[in-house]
Design a protein around this motif. Structure first.
Motif, PDB file in Angstrom:
ATOM      1  N   MET A 209       5.398   1.172  -1.843  1.00  0.00           N
ATOM      2  CA  MET A 209       4.359   0.353  -2.488  1.00  0.00           C
ATOM      3  C   MET A 209       4.733  -1.108  -2.333  1.00  0.00           C
ATOM      4  SD  MET A 209       2.981   0.498  -6.402  1.00  0.00           S
ATOM      5  CE  MET A 209       4.591   0.161  -7.092  1.00  0.00           C
ATOM      6  N   ARG A 210       3.780  -1.940  -1.852  1.00  0.00           N
ATOM      7  CA  ARG A 210       4.071  -3.325  -1.544  1.00  0.00           C
ATOM      8  C   ARG A 210       3.461  -4.228  -2.601  1.00  0.00           C
ATOM      9  NH1 ARG A 210       3.384  -6.018   4.388  1.00  0.00           N
ATOM     10  NH2 ARG A 210       4.023  -8.121   3.843  1.00  0.00           N
ATOM     11  N   ARG A 211       4.203  -5.196  -3.016  1.00  0.00           N
ATOM     12  CA  ARG A 211       3.733  -6.125  -4.037  1.00  0.00           C
ATOM     13  C   ARG A 211       3.509  -7.506  -3.432  1.00  0.00           C
ATOM     14  NH1 ARG A 211       2.706  -2.853  -8.509  1.00  0.00           N
ATOM     15  NH2 ARG A 211       4.381  -1.348  -8.699  1.00  0.00           N
ATOM     16  N   GLY A 212       2.749  -8.339  -4.143  1.00  0.00           N
ATOM     17  CA  GLY A 212       2.597  -9.731  -3.732  1.00  0.00           C
ATOM     18  C   GLY A 212       3.796 -10.519  -4.178  1.00  0.00           C
ATOM     19  N   ALA A 213       3.653 -11.873  -4.090  1.00  0.00           N
ATOM     20  CA  ALA A 213       4.751 -12.747  -4.476  1.00  0.00           C
ATOM     21  C   ALA A 213       5.075 -12.578  -5.952  1.00  0.00           C
ATOM     22  CB  ALA A 213       4.394 -14.203  -4.162  1.00  0.00           C
ATOM     23  N   GLY A 214       4.023 -12.268  -6.787  1.00  0.00           N
ATOM     24  CA  GLY A 214       4.262 -12.089  -8.210  1.00  0.00           C
ATOM     25  C   GLY A 214       5.076 -10.856  -8.494  1.00  0.00           C
ATOM     26  N   GLY A 215       5.109  -9.865  -7.574  1.00  0.00           N
ATOM     27  CA  GLY A 215       5.887  -8.666  -7.771  1.00  0.00           C
ATOM     28  C   GLY A 215       7.369  -8.952  -7.870  1.00  0.00           C
TER      29      GLY A 215
ATOM     30  N   ARG B 285       8.751 -14.868   0.414  1.00  0.00           N
ATOM     31  CA  ARG B 285       9.599 -13.711   0.099  1.00  0.00           C
ATOM     32  C   ARG B 285       8.717 -12.579  -0.410  1.00  0.00           C
ATOM     33  NH1 ARG B 285      12.842 -12.097  -4.472  1.00  0.00           N
ATOM     34  NH2 ARG B 285      14.862 -11.225  -3.817  1.00  0.00           N
ATOM     35  N   THR B 286       8.767 -11.455   0.247  1.00  0.00           N
ATOM     36  CA  THR B 286       7.900 -10.328  -0.109  1.00  0.00           C
ATOM     37  C   THR B 286       8.752  -9.096  -0.415  1.00  0.00           C
ATOM     38  OG1 THR B 286       6.196 -11.171   1.391  1.00  0.00           O
ATOM     39  CG2 THR B 286       5.968  -8.896   0.622  1.00  0.00           C
ATOM     40  N   PRO B 287       8.846  -8.712  -1.695  1.00  0.00           N
ATOM     41  CA  PRO B 287       9.577  -7.486  -2.026  1.00  0.00           C
ATOM     42  C   PRO B 287       8.732  -6.244  -1.736  1.00  0.00           C
ATOM     43  CG  PRO B 287       8.738  -8.489  -4.016  1.00  0.00           C
ATOM     44  CD  PRO B 287       8.352  -9.411  -2.888  1.00  0.00           C
ATOM     45  N   THR B 288       9.361  -5.184  -1.318  1.00  0.00           N
ATOM     46  CA  THR B 288       8.687  -3.913  -1.020  1.00  0.00           C
ATOM     47  C   THR B 288       9.392  -2.793  -1.785  1.00  0.00           C
ATOM     48  OG1 THR B 288       8.128  -4.705   1.189  1.00  0.00           O
ATOM     49  CG2 THR B 288       7.951  -2.347   0.802  1.00  0.00           C
ATOM     50  N   TYR B 289       8.610  -1.975  -2.470  1.00  0.00           N
ATOM     51  CA  TYR B 289       9.151  -0.868  -3.256  1.00  0.00           C
ATOM     52  C   TYR B 289       8.664   0.453  -2.649  1.00  0.00           C
ATOM     53  CZ  TYR B 289       9.771  -4.649  -6.599  1.00  0.00           C
ATOM     54  OH  TYR B 289      10.114  -5.828  -7.188  1.00  0.00           O
ATOM     55  N   SER B 290       9.541   1.400  -2.569  1.00  0.00           N
ATOM     56  CA  SER B 290       9.150   2.724  -2.062  1.00  0.00           C
ATOM     57  C   SER B 290       9.757   3.809  -2.955  1.00  0.00           C
ATOM     58  CB  SER B 290       9.619   2.907  -0.616  1.00  0.00           C
ATOM     59  OG  SER B 290      11.032   2.812  -0.532  1.00  0.00           O
ATOM     60  N   ARG B 291       9.021   4.886  -3.080  1.00  0.00           N
ATOM     61  CA  ARG B 291       9.478   6.012  -3.910  1.00  0.00           C
ATOM     62  C   ARG B 291       9.425   7.295  -3.081  1.00  0.00           C
ATOM     63  NH1 ARG B 291       5.933   3.328  -7.503  1.00  0.00           N
ATOM     64  NH2 ARG B 291       7.049   2.274  -9.219  1.00  0.00           N
ATOM     65  N   SER B 292      10.372   8.146  -3.325  1.00  0.00           N
ATOM     66  CA  SER B 292      10.400   9.443  -2.662  1.00  0.00           C
ATOM     67  C   SER B 292      11.052  10.445  -3.605  1.00  0.00           C
ATOM     68  CB  SER B 292      11.185   9.358  -1.344  1.00  0.00           C
ATOM     69  OG  SER B 292      12.544   9.077  -1.597  1.00  0.00           O
ATOM     70  N   ARG B 293      11.176  11.678  -3.140  1.00  0.00           N
ATOM     71  CA  ARG B 293      11.816  12.694  -3.993  1.00  0.00           C
ATOM     72  C   ARG B 293      13.273  12.378  -4.234  1.00  0.00           C
ATOM     73  NH1 ARG B 293      10.257  18.035  -0.784  1.00  0.00           N
ATOM     74  NH2 ARG B 293      10.749  16.558   0.903  1.00  0.00           N
ATOM     75  N   ASP B 294      13.872  11.598  -3.319  1.00  0.00           N
ATOM     76  CA  ASP B 294      15.289  11.266  -3.466  1.00  0.00           C
ATOM     77  C   ASP B 294      15.515  10.042  -4.352  1.00  0.00           C
ATOM     78  OD1 ASP B 294      15.871  13.343  -1.756  1.00  0.00           O
ATOM     79  OD2 ASP B 294      15.665  12.049   0.028  1.00  0.00           O
ATOM     80  N   GLY B 295      14.427   9.397  -4.799  1.00  0.00           N
ATOM     81  CA  GLY B 295      14.576   8.218  -5.640  1.00  0.00           C
ATOM     82  C   GLY B 295      13.681   7.088  -5.148  1.00  0.00           C
ATOM     83  N   SER B 296      13.976   5.904  -5.613  1.00  0.00           N
ATOM     84  CA  SER B 296      13.197   4.722  -5.224  1.00  0.00           C
ATOM     85  C   SER B 296      14.131   3.693  -4.612  1.00  0.00           C
ATOM     86  CB  SER B 296      12.471   4.134  -6.438  1.00  0.00           C
ATOM     87  OG  SER B 296      13.399   3.721  -7.412  1.00  0.00           O
TER      88      SER B 296
END
Length: 582
Positions: free
Chosen positions: A1-7, A496-507
């Motif tokens: 899941m990708r967030r904007g600069a505010g993320g 700067r762009t943070p990116t978050y990802s989730r899966s069965r093994d965690g985030s």
């Protein structure tokens, strides 16, 4: 899941909420304990546990402190609120500053410290010898007020050796945020050109408190009674002076400086010769117009020969003796250039009058007097006369500065409002390169870059842009090519762009960077009214908030004086219309 600069602030959300709850619990726990002790119920601090906090939030203070009135407990917490409020407010401000932070390659307060505080004061003392022994300087002695750096300051000032170019659309704050404050705050002599009465109305009475006010109003912009005259031919005893004056009249009718055809060039040469002849022969402007109406009149040729200007006399004689069609074309073009002088109302302002004081530019630049040069646009405009007088004042300032050792002290302020319409000084781009070093602070106000190109041509406007050490670009700039050029000047910055990802093994969380324009063209065009992009020599670009005169602490008396002046103008206008009707 990708967030904007505010993320980028999301990871701080949970700790922030926890901190707020902790602060509230401390208020209730400590406030209630102190209130119980001071109320005579003894020192009974309860356990610092979650269940106690939930009881207090639910209104169960009596269960935590049996026998103590709940109102006393909560009153104690409220009494301690200021102690906790300070760090909470500081933290909130820090978050707001981060959210409102300018792109990284825009200037911050540290980058602009040379335009603030002690640095500006030191620079002013260096430029003005009269200030070196003054123990404490007024803010306006340190430089011209530009505005406040966004989002939270500080106040920025340019020095009195800076020359400024401001581009803003109509009603974007040129008069209220730039022209009026510069006139009101000027430490020395003032020159203002305009085709409107707004700046005059606000500043006239305030400037009358510090020096004499001269109003050159040949077309009745403010219905001012003629209480002065200017010797237009006084500076024409030299070839340079005569050619400059002729150039101002030519520029007032030549809409494109880059297109100077044969007739325009020949008209300038002819007017130069006639101005020289009149100045050396002691003739009036009216007599000079008579020579222009009759090409066969040999008086100007004889006067040039009597003055020893043989070459100029021969040139004028060659024009007169040339082919009739060519001669008549040159003289007709010349007559069109000075057509405004055919109006007796305008001619009277540049003709000797023993009953009225003469305005002398050489005296004006040495004091704190104010000169308002007002003219309408379009047909019948006195723009040639206005440009000639403005140029005479500026050149007088240069001569006076040279006699003082290099700079005027106090510096002179020249606000050239509507410069493209009523004050077309042909070589203004060349003058810009050294006026600041003479202690002449010039501000040229234009509605767009293209408007300047129309007057000075592409090369001239480029020279003016390059020579200006301070540039303010305000709201409403619609020239796409120019705004895109400015966007490239401002440059790019890293996003700067943070990116978050989730899966069965965690985030997981990762950060990437990309290059974006710090201020894209659409954002520059959409700058809010009252703000401007500051481009100053030697520092990174910055966005500032202008300081309109009516928002300053001393605005009330100035507004009252402006209202009184507006009423006086209305009364003069009514009297003028009654006189015409009667």
């Amino acid at each position: 899941m990708r967030r904007g600069a505010g993320g980028d602030l999301l990871p701080w959300l949970i700790p922030g909420l926890a901190l707020v709850n902790l602060a509230v619990f401390v208020l209730l726990w400590l406030g209630g304990t102190l209130a119980a002790a001071l109320g005579g119920y003894g020192w009974r601090p309860p356990p610092f546990r979650l269940d106690v906090y939930l009881s207090l939030l639910g209104g169960g203070a009596e269960a935590v402190w049996p026998g103590v009135p709940p109102a006393l407990v909560y009153a104690g917490a409220v009494a301690l609120l200021p102690l906790v409020a300070a760090p909470v407010v500081a933290g909130t401000r820090a978050v707001v500053r981060r959210l409102a932070a300018q792109p990284s390659n825009l200037a911050g307060a540290a980058d602009l410290r040379g335009m603030t505080g002690k640095a500006a004061e030191a620079r002013a003392r260096e430029l003005r010898p009269s200030l070196r022994d003054v123990p404490r300087l007024r803010p306006d002695d340190t430089g011209n007020l530009l505005g406040d750096l966004l989002p939270s300051g500080p106040e920025l000032r340019s020095s009195y050796e800076d020359v400024e170019l401001d581009l803003m659309a109509p009603r974007a704050g040129k008069s209220t945020g730039i022209a009026v404050p510069r006139v009101l705050r000027a430490p020395g002599a003032v020159l203002l050109t305009s085709n409107k009465s707004d700046v005059y109305l606000v500043t006239r009475r305030e400037r009358a408190r510090v020096g004499r006010v001269w109003t050159f109003d040949p077309q009745g912009i403010v219905y001012s009674e003629r209480d002065m005259w200017w010797d237009m031919l006084g500076g024409c005893r030299t070839l340079e002076g005569a050619r400059r004056l002729a150039g101002h009249f030519v520029s007032s009718v030549n809409d494109d400086a880059s297109k100077k055809d044969f007739w325009i060039a020949a008209a300038q040469n002819t007017l130069t010769a006639l101005f020289l002849a009149a100045a050396h022969g002691g003739a009036t402007v009216g007599e000079m117009l008579g020579w222009l109406a009759d090409p066969g009149d040999r008086t100007p040729i004889d006067l040039l020969r009597d003055a020893g200007l043989e070459a100029m006399a021969d040139q004028l004689q060659g024009t007169v003796r040339g082919a009739v069609q060519t001669r008549d074309g040159i003289y007709e073009t010349s007559r069109q250039c000075v057509a405004c002088l055919l109006d007796p109302e305008i001619l009277a302002w540049v003709s000797p009058d023993p009953d009225r004081p003469e305005f002398v530019p050489e005296e004006h630049v040495l004091g704190r007097d104010t000169l308002y040069l007002l003219s309408k646009d379009g047909g019948g405009s006195a723009a040639g006369v206005i440009a000639g007088l403005a140029d005479a004042v500026v050149r007088a300032g240069v001569v006076a500065a040279e006699r003082m050792g290099g700079r005027l002290d106090p510096p002179m302020t020249a606000v050239l409002d509507e410069a493209a319409n009523v004050c077309r000084i042909a070589d203004l781009p060349d003058l810009y390169s050294h006026l600041g070093s003479r202690g002449i602070s010039v501000v040229t106000l234009l509605q767009s870059y293209r408007q300047g190109v129309r007057v000075w041509g592409d090369a001239g406007m480029d020279a003016l842009w390059s020579a200006a050490t301070v540039k303010l670009l305000g709201a409403g700039l619609d020239d796409a090519d120019f705004v895109d050029k400015v966007a490239r000047l401002v440059g790019q910055h890293d996003v700067r762009t943070p990116t978050y990802s989730r899966s069965r093994d965690g985030s997981s969380r990762s950060v990437s960077y990309r290059q974006e324009q710090a201020l894209p063209a659409d954002r520059i065009r959409a700058l809010p009214k009252g703000t401007a992009l500051l481009l100053a020599t030697g520092v990174r670009p910055a966005v500032i908030r202008l300081r309109p005169w009516f928002k300053e602490p001393d605005a009330a008396p100035i507004a009252a004086a402006a209202k009184a002046e507006a009423q006086a103008v209305t009364d003069r206008a009514a009297a003028a219309w009654r006189q015409r009707a009667g």
